[in-house]
Design a protein around this motif. Structure first.
Motif, PDB file in Angstrom:
ATOM      1  N   GLU A  39       7.549  18.393  17.448  1.00 38.91           N
ATOM      2  CA  GLU A  39       7.932  17.646  18.656  1.00 38.91           C
ATOM      3  C   GLU A  39       9.155  16.780  18.400  1.00 38.91           C
ATOM      4  O   GLU A  39      10.043  16.674  19.238  1.00 38.91           O
ATOM      5  N   LYS A  40       9.210  16.183  17.210  1.00 43.20           N
ATOM      6  CA  LYS A  40      10.369  15.351  16.844  1.00 43.20           C
ATOM      7  C   LYS A  40      11.620  16.212  16.747  1.00 43.20           C
ATOM      8  O   LYS A  40      12.710  15.812  17.156  1.00 43.20           O
ATOM      9  N   GLY A  41      11.458  17.402  16.184  1.00 44.75           N
ATOM     10  CA  GLY A  41      12.594  18.316  16.023  1.00 44.75           C
ATOM     11  C   GLY A  41      13.154  18.724  17.370  1.00 44.75           C
ATOM     12  O   GLY A  41      14.382  18.701  17.582  1.00 44.75           O
ATOM     13  N   LEU A  42      12.281  19.075  18.312  1.00 48.38           N
ATOM     14  CA  LEU A  42      12.726  19.496  19.648  1.00 48.38           C
ATOM     15  C   LEU A  42      13.372  18.323  20.391  1.00 48.38           C
ATOM     16  O   LEU A  42      14.416  18.485  21.034  1.00 48.38           O
ATOM     17  N   ALA A  43      12.764  17.129  20.254  1.00 49.68           N
ATOM     18  CA  ALA A  43      13.324  15.946  20.915  1.00 49.68           C
ATOM     19  C   ALA A  43      14.710  15.624  20.351  1.00 49.68           C
ATOM     20  O   ALA A  43      15.640  15.282  21.086  1.00 49.68           O
ATOM     21  N   LEU A  44      14.860  15.795  19.041  1.00 47.30           N
ATOM     22  CA  LEU A  44      16.157  15.524  18.405  1.00 47.30           C
ATOM     23  C   LEU A  44      17.210  16.530  18.882  1.00 47.30           C
ATOM     24  O   LEU A  44      18.360  16.167  19.154  1.00 47.30           O
ATOM     25  N   LEU A  45      16.813  17.789  19.025  1.00 51.33           N
ATOM     26  CA  LEU A  45      17.754  18.798  19.542  1.00 51.33           C
ATOM     27  C   LEU A  45      18.248  18.391  20.935  1.00 51.33           C
ATOM     28  O   LEU A  45      19.438  18.485  21.234  1.00 51.33           O
ATOM     29  N   ASP A  46      17.315  17.922  21.787  1.00 46.74           N
ATOM     30  CA  ASP A  46      17.697  17.476  23.136  1.00 46.74           C
ATOM     31  C   ASP A  46      18.693  16.315  23.077  1.00 46.74           C
ATOM     32  O   ASP A  46      19.684  16.300  23.793  1.00 46.74           O
ATOM     33  N   GLU A  47      18.401  15.354  22.184  1.00 47.43           N
ATOM     34  CA  GLU A  47      19.315  14.205  22.033  1.00 47.43           C
ATOM     35  C   GLU A  47      20.690  14.664  21.585  1.00 47.43           C
ATOM     36  O   GLU A  47      21.719  14.180  22.061  1.00 47.43           O
ATOM     37  N   MET A  48      20.709  15.605  20.641  1.00 43.45           N
ATOM     38  CA  MET A  48      21.991  16.076  20.103  1.00 43.45           C
ATOM     39  C   MET A  48      22.775  16.847  21.163  1.00 43.45           C
ATOM     40  O   MET A  48      23.992  16.727  21.261  1.00 43.45           O
ATOM     41  N   ILE A  49      22.065  17.640  21.978  1.00 41.68           N
ATOM     42  CA  ILE A  49      22.732  18.396  23.054  1.00 41.68           C
ATOM     43  C   ILE A  49      23.342  17.409  24.058  1.00 41.68           C
ATOM     44  O   ILE A  49      24.490  17.570  24.490  1.00 41.68           O
ATOM     45  N   ALA A  50      22.583  16.358  24.384  1.00 39.24           N
ATOM     46  CA  ALA A  50      23.096  15.345  25.321  1.00 39.24           C
ATOM     47  C   ALA A  50      24.326  14.656  24.733  1.00 39.24           C
ATOM     48  O   ALA A  50      25.323  14.438  25.429  1.00 39.24           O
ATOM     49  N   ALA A  51      24.261  14.371  23.438  1.00 37.96           N
ATOM     50  CA  ALA A  51      25.373  13.654  22.799  1.00 37.96           C
ATOM     51  C   ALA A  51      26.647  14.506  22.754  1.00 37.96           C
ATOM     52  O   ALA A  51      27.739  14.002  23.000  1.00 37.96           O
ATOM     53  N   VAL A  52      26.518  15.799  22.458  1.00 41.31           N
ATOM     54  CA  VAL A  52      27.741  16.617  22.324  1.00 41.31           C
ATOM     55  C   VAL A  52      28.277  17.077  23.684  1.00 41.31           C
ATOM     56  O   VAL A  52      29.489  17.256  23.843  1.00 41.31           O
ATOM     57  N   SER A  53      27.382  17.260  24.672  1.00 42.86           N
ATOM     58  CA  SER A  53      27.866  17.762  25.969  1.00 42.86           C
ATOM     59  C   SER A  53      28.445  16.629  26.815  1.00 42.86           C
ATOM     60  O   SER A  53      29.232  16.867  27.726  1.00 42.86           O
TER      61      SER A  53
END
Ligand SMILES: [Zn+2]
Length: 285
Positions: A39-53
């Motif tokens: 769950e932490k891994g998926l949440a981190l991916l979402d955060e990273m996608i938001a940060a780069v986009s």
């Protein structure tokens, strides 16, 4: 606001996300250690996608992950991420982001990038990675070669005639013996020589190169690629002490077929991320 293409490199130790423009040029990139819990891994991916986009609309998302995975359904179970089992990543991401999502085995994704960036666009390019483990991907006429039921061929688990100092059996983590991965990968080297690759002596590298050369020979005689591109941490670290002698061993044993070119990746460790962006561009078209 113009659309961005997202590339994800989902690795056992690190996650990388990048946003690229329509030419594939990276606008922004983020990197983080892979958290153990899913769950932490998926949440981190979402955060990273938001940060780069940065709020730009997303045209498509391409991702690379460790196998095994099903590239058609987008269900992944990366071997080195024990908590990621049967994760319906494609379904999750497409529902969340409202764009198309594509995931493939990291070595396939890297192979696509190597082919895309090769000046002469070889009709058959074999990419091999030697890192913690060993694997590869074959691109034929611009498309990833797949086996039975779309499964990923495991070139690291071919057996080769090998040389090790005390002639003992070389057991592989897959359960078989004498696999190439057990002889040349980072984990294999640690098990065989009881030290990390960067501490091998010249004569130990000679042995590793001889064994790797046998693997190259098998791959060359069966697939007959135009070019074999090497990547992965162990290959980048060893450079000429592996590439040159292994290529020579391959040539010495390759009698009745043309010899492929063997080279180190010019894209380097970015080839996986670069390939993930290519996947995003392919599905968005
Ligand atoms: Zn094996």
């Amino acid at each position: 606001m113009s659309k961005v293409f997202i590339g994800l490199d989902i690795g056992g130790t690190k996650l990388i996300a990048a946003a690229a423009d329509e030419h594939g040029h990276i606008i922004k990139r983020e990197r983080a250690a892979t958290p153990l819990p899913l769950e932490k891994g998926l949440a981190l991916l979402d955060e990273m996608i938001a940060a780069v986009s940065e709020g730009a609309p997303i045209a498509g998302i391409g991702a690379a992950a460790g196998g095994p995975l099903n590239w058609e359904t987008g269900v992944i179970s990366p071997l080195h991420q024990p908590e990621w089992r049967n994760i319906a990543l494609k379904a999750r991401m497409e529902a969340k982001y409202g764009c198309r999502f594509s995931v493939d085995v990291d070595t396939n994704v890297a192979a696509l990038a190597e082919h895309h960036h090769a000046a002469d666009k070889p009709s058959k390019l074999l990419y091999l990675t030697i890192s913690t483990g060993m694997g590869g991907g074959l691109v034929v006429n611009g498309e990833i070669y797949r086996g039975m039921n779309g499964e990923h061929p495991e070139v690291g688990h071919q057996s080769v005639p090998y040389r090790v100092a005390d002639h003992r059996t070389v057991a592989c983590s897959c359960g078989s013996n004498g696999c190439l991965e057990a002889l040349v990968s980072g984990n294999g080297i640690r098990r065989l020589y009881r030290k990390p690759p960067e501490e091998l002596t010249a004569s130990e590298w000679e042995e590793v190169a001889w064994n790797f050369g046998q693997g190259l020979r098998n791959l060359a005689v069966i697939y007959l690629p135009d070019v074999i591109v090497l990547g992965g941490g162990v290959a980048f670290g060893a450079r000429e002490s592996l590439l040159l002698p292994a290529t020579e061993i391959m040539r010495d044993h390759l009698k009745i077929v043309p010899h492929p070119r063997v080279m180190t990746s010019e894209l380097g460790e970015h080839n996986v991320l670069s390939g993930a962006i290519l996947l995003a561009q392919r599905i968005a078209d």
